[in-house]
Design a protein around this motif. Structure first.
Motif, PDB file in Angstrom:
ATOM      1  N   MET A   1       0.852  -1.255   0.051  1.00 51.74           N
ATOM      2  CA  MET A   1       0.171   0.071  -0.007  1.00 51.74           C
ATOM      3  C   MET A   1       0.896   1.305  -0.026  1.00 51.74           C
ATOM      4  SD  MET A   1      -2.914   0.801   2.555  1.00 51.74           S
ATOM      5  CE  MET A   1      -3.897   2.499   2.394  1.00 51.74           C
ATOM      6  N   THR A   2       0.588   2.293  -0.922  1.00 47.69           N
ATOM      7  CA  THR A   2       1.341   3.417  -0.864  1.00 47.69           C
ATOM      8  C   THR A   2       0.976   4.366   0.304  1.00 47.69           C
ATOM      9  OG1 THR A   2       1.337   3.218  -3.387  1.00 47.69           O
ATOM     10  CG2 THR A   2       1.951   5.188  -2.373  1.00 47.69           C
ATOM     11  N   SER A   3       2.171   4.897   0.623  1.00 39.59           N
ATOM     12  CA  SER A   3       2.113   5.781   1.842  1.00 39.59           C
ATOM     13  C   SER A   3       1.756   7.184   1.078  1.00 39.59           C
ATOM     14  CB  SER A   3       3.488   6.020   2.431  1.00 39.59           C
ATOM     15  OG  SER A   3       3.862   4.793   2.999  1.00 39.59           O
ATOM     16  N   SER A   4       1.471   8.273   2.067  1.00 38.06           N
ATOM     17  CA  SER A   4       1.026   9.748   1.598  1.00 38.06           C
ATOM     18  C   SER A   4       2.222  10.104   0.699  1.00 38.06           C
ATOM     19  CB  SER A   4       0.815  10.499   2.640  1.00 38.06           C
ATOM     20  OG  SER A   4       2.122  10.728   3.734  1.00 38.06           O
ATOM     21  N   PRO A  47       6.511   9.136 -10.622  1.00 35.05           N
ATOM     22  CA  PRO A  47       5.702   7.919  -9.916  1.00 35.05           C
ATOM     23  C   PRO A  47       6.417   6.974  -9.249  1.00 35.05           C
ATOM     24  CG  PRO A  47       5.558   8.271 -12.568  1.00 35.05           C
ATOM     25  CD  PRO A  47       6.763   9.104 -11.934  1.00 35.05           C
ATOM     26  N   VAL A  48       7.746   6.710  -9.258  1.00 30.21           N
ATOM     27  CA  VAL A  48       8.411   5.744  -8.358  1.00 30.21           C
ATOM     28  C   VAL A  48       8.219   6.404  -7.106  1.00 30.21           C
ATOM     29  CG1 VAL A  48      10.653   4.765  -7.750  1.00 30.21           C
ATOM     30  CG2 VAL A  48       9.805   5.028 -10.289  1.00 30.21           C
ATOM     31  N   ILE A  49       8.495   7.623  -6.777  1.00 27.54           N
ATOM     32  CA  ILE A  49       8.625   8.106  -5.551  1.00 27.54           C
ATOM     33  C   ILE A  49       7.094   8.336  -4.851  1.00 27.54           C
ATOM     34  CG2 ILE A  49       8.978  10.603  -4.266  1.00 27.54           C
ATOM     35  CD1 ILE A  49      11.122  11.019  -6.546  1.00 27.54           C
ATOM     36  N   ALA A  50       6.225   8.471  -5.741  1.00 28.43           N
ATOM     37  CA  ALA A  50       4.797   8.486  -5.051  1.00 28.43           C
ATOM     38  C   ALA A  50       4.514   7.043  -4.718  1.00 28.43           C
ATOM     39  CB  ALA A  50       4.052   9.001  -6.130  1.00 28.43           C
ATOM     40  N   GLU A  51       4.912   6.002  -5.500  1.00 26.33           N
ATOM     41  CA  GLU A  51       4.693   4.496  -5.249  1.00 26.33           C
ATOM     42  C   GLU A  51       5.226   4.220  -3.966  1.00 26.33           C
ATOM     43  OE1 GLU A  51       3.241   0.626  -5.481  1.00 26.33           O
ATOM     44  OE2 GLU A  51       2.580   2.533  -6.175  1.00 26.33           O
ATOM     45  N   SER A 237       7.368  -2.624 -20.853  1.00 23.25           N
ATOM     46  CA  SER A 237       7.661  -1.371 -21.503  1.00 23.25           C
ATOM     47  C   SER A 237       8.974  -1.185 -22.153  1.00 23.25           C
ATOM     48  CB  SER A 237       7.574  -0.125 -20.665  1.00 23.25           C
ATOM     49  OG  SER A 237       8.219  -0.574 -19.437  1.00 23.25           O
ATOM     50  N   ASN A 238       9.209   0.179 -22.913  1.00 28.13           N
ATOM     51  CA  ASN A 238      10.543   0.234 -23.670  1.00 28.13           C
ATOM     52  C   ASN A 238      11.464   0.956 -22.395  1.00 28.13           C
ATOM     53  OD1 ASN A 238       9.961   2.793 -24.086  1.00 28.13           O
ATOM     54  ND2 ASN A 238       9.476   2.589 -26.273  1.00 28.13           N
ATOM     55  N   HIS A 239      12.561   1.339 -23.233  1.00 27.33           N
ATOM     56  CA  HIS A 239      13.556   2.159 -22.336  1.00 27.33           C
ATOM     57  C   HIS A 239      13.083   3.427 -22.082  1.00 27.33           C
ATOM     58  CE1 HIS A 239      17.544   2.989 -21.207  1.00 27.33           C
ATOM     59  NE2 HIS A 239      17.562   4.007 -21.595  1.00 27.33           N
ATOM     60  N   SER A 240      12.261   4.160 -22.991  1.00 29.32           N
ATOM     61  CA  SER A 240      11.782   5.402 -22.647  1.00 29.32           C
ATOM     62  C   SER A 240      10.527   5.694 -21.571  1.00 29.32           C
ATOM     63  CB  SER A 240      11.500   6.049 -23.929  1.00 29.32           C
ATOM     64  OG  SER A 240      12.813   6.297 -24.678  1.00 29.32           O
ATOM     65  N   GLN A 241       9.847   4.444 -21.797  1.00 29.80           N
ATOM     66  CA  GLN A 241       8.698   4.441 -20.789  1.00 29.80           C
ATOM     67  C   GLN A 241       8.655   3.648 -19.490  1.00 29.80           C
ATOM     68  OE1 GLN A 241       6.388   2.508 -24.084  1.00 29.80           O
ATOM     69  NE2 GLN A 241       5.697   4.200 -24.955  1.00 29.80           N
ATOM     70  N   VAL A 242       9.942   3.049 -19.352  1.00 31.61           N
ATOM     71  CA  VAL A 242       9.936   2.119 -18.125  1.00 31.61           C
ATOM     72  C   VAL A 242       9.518   2.845 -16.826  1.00 31.61           C
ATOM     73  CG1 VAL A 242      12.303   2.518 -18.025  1.00 31.61           C
ATOM     74  CG2 VAL A 242      11.111   0.492 -16.899  1.00 31.61           C
ATOM     75  N   LEU A 243       9.932   4.099 -16.481  1.00 33.21           N
ATOM     76  CA  LEU A 243       9.556   4.797 -15.236  1.00 33.21           C
ATOM     77  C   LEU A 243       8.298   5.245 -15.228  1.00 33.21           C
ATOM     78  CD1 LEU A 243      12.635   6.874 -14.618  1.00 33.21           C
ATOM     79  CD2 LEU A 243      12.114   4.678 -13.860  1.00 33.21           C
ATOM     80  N   ARG A 244       7.588   5.526 -16.416  1.00 39.19           N
ATOM     81  CA  ARG A 244       6.325   5.897 -16.517  1.00 39.19           C
ATOM     82  C   ARG A 244       5.316   4.673 -16.290  1.00 39.19           C
ATOM     83  NH1 ARG A 244       2.823   6.995 -20.750  1.00 39.19           N
ATOM     84  NH2 ARG A 244       4.616   6.909 -22.362  1.00 39.19           N
ATOM     85  N   ARG A 248       5.830   0.565 -10.631  1.00 37.13           N
ATOM     86  CA  ARG A 248       5.665  -0.278  -9.579  1.00 37.13           C
ATOM     87  C   ARG A 248       6.895  -1.246  -9.671  1.00 37.13           C
ATOM     88  NH1 ARG A 248       0.217   0.873 -11.374  1.00 37.13           N
ATOM     89  NH2 ARG A 248      -0.832   1.948  -9.755  1.00 37.13           N
ATOM     90  N   ALA A 249       7.319  -1.908 -10.565  1.00 38.03           N
ATOM     91  CA  ALA A 249       8.425  -2.705 -10.621  1.00 38.03           C
ATOM     92  C   ALA A 249       9.561  -1.999 -10.226  1.00 38.03           C
ATOM     93  CB  ALA A 249       8.448  -3.267 -12.108  1.00 38.03           C
ATOM     94  N   VAL A 250       9.954  -1.023 -10.331  1.00 34.71           N
ATOM     95  CA  VAL A 250      10.959  -0.151 -10.018  1.00 34.71           C
ATOM     96  C   VAL A 250      11.087   0.013  -8.446  1.00 34.71           C
ATOM     97  CG1 VAL A 250      12.362   1.750 -10.129  1.00 34.71           C
ATOM     98  CG2 VAL A 250      11.086   0.824 -12.139  1.00 34.71           C
ATOM     99  N   ALA A 251       9.824   0.401  -8.016  1.00 35.90           N
ATOM    100  CA  ALA A 251       9.726   0.413  -6.448  1.00 35.90           C
ATOM    101  C   ALA A 251      10.034  -0.993  -5.790  1.00 35.90           C
ATOM    102  CB  ALA A 251       8.247   1.075  -6.358  1.00 35.90           C
TER     103      ALA A 251
END
Length: 266
Positions: A1-4, A47-51, A237-244, A248-251
């Motif tokens: 669950m994502t925190s604030s 998105p990673v930080i928010a997750e 996703s591809n290289h350019s889109q992976v963080l967007r 969740r996978a990065v987090a």
């Protein structure tokens, strides 16, 4: 669950002949230092930080001539490693977990190799792979690509997809990055901290599907040689889109890398 969502504090950190725009949430948890792609600013990490949420300490910064940071006479890979040290000194962080995307992943593993007693762990997002376009043919291919892109660079710059540099300077950074990655195998072999990879699987600008698959397959020997390296996820996703698209996978890879450092971890 994502925190604030974390609340950030921003400031400028002087280094060499310029100053870097740094954001630090000052969260209570482990410090995460995010290292951007070659020409990107810090925004793709949102998105990673928010997750991950406010339980971590999130530190982002714009490299020289990217985002809100100043221009410089030196845009080399070595200068970027110097910038990591400057940001850590300014924020008082002694043992960072480095999260790098593309160019930033190569910076992360090189910094960890040079600072084995300080690097907590590394998350490498579709980067730090022993593969690169080298030699005169490779250099000319890169120069041709950026000559074609010259009219587009000012248009995509406001979106954090280009730096405040000439097309030739963009090409020089890319050429050096390819050479750094082609020679990165011994660095990966020496790493003593946990490293978790998130690999994209789609084709990208400047490289078709087959070439991208060859690039990612080049990581396999390093994974076999050093048990501290592991693939946390392969994503669609591809290289350019992976963080967007796959934040969740990065987090999850960040959580996995942090847990791998804990006492008793395998």
């Amino acid at each position: 669950m994502t925190s604030s969502a974390p609340v950030a504090r921003t400031g400028m950190v002087p280094v060499d002949d310029t100053a870097l725009a740094v954001t630090d949430t000052r969260g209570p948890g482990r410090p995460l230092v995010y290292l951007n792609g070659s020409y990107a600013d810090h925004r793709p990490w949102r998105p990673v930080i928010a997750e991950l949420g406010a339980g971590w300490r999130h530190i982002t910064f714009d490299e020289r001539a990217r985002g809100r940071s100043g221009r410089s006479a030196d845009y080399s890979f070595e200068a970027c490693l110097t910038d990591i040290d400057a940001v850590l000194a300014a924020t008082g962080v002694e043992r960072p977990l480095l999260v790098g995307w593309s160019y930033g992943a190569a910076l992360a593993v090189h910094w960890a190799d040079r600072n084995p007693d300080r690097a907590l762990a590394v998350v490498a997002v579709d980067g730090a792979i022993p593969y690169g376009l080298t030699g005169e043919e490779g250099r000319e291919r890169i120069r041709r690509l950026f000559r074609r892109m010259r009219p587009l660079l000012p248009l995509v710059r406001p979106f954090g997809m280009a730096a405040r540099m000439s097309a030739d300077q963009h090409a020089d950074i890319n050429i050096e990055a390819n050479e750094v990655n082609a020679a990165i195998g011994p660095v990966l072999d020496r790493l003593t901290c946990p490293v978790r990879y998130v690999l994209a699987t789609g084709a990208s600008l400047g490289g078709g599907q087959e070439e991208m698959e060859r690039m990612r397959a080049a990581l396999d020997p390093a994974l076999a040689r050093n048990p501290r390296l592991a693939v946390s996820a392969k994503v669609a996703s591809n290289h350019s889109q992976v963080l967007r698209k796959d934040f969740r996978a990065v987090a999850d890879a960040v959580r996995e890398a942090a847990a791998a450092h804990e006492p008793g971890a395998g």
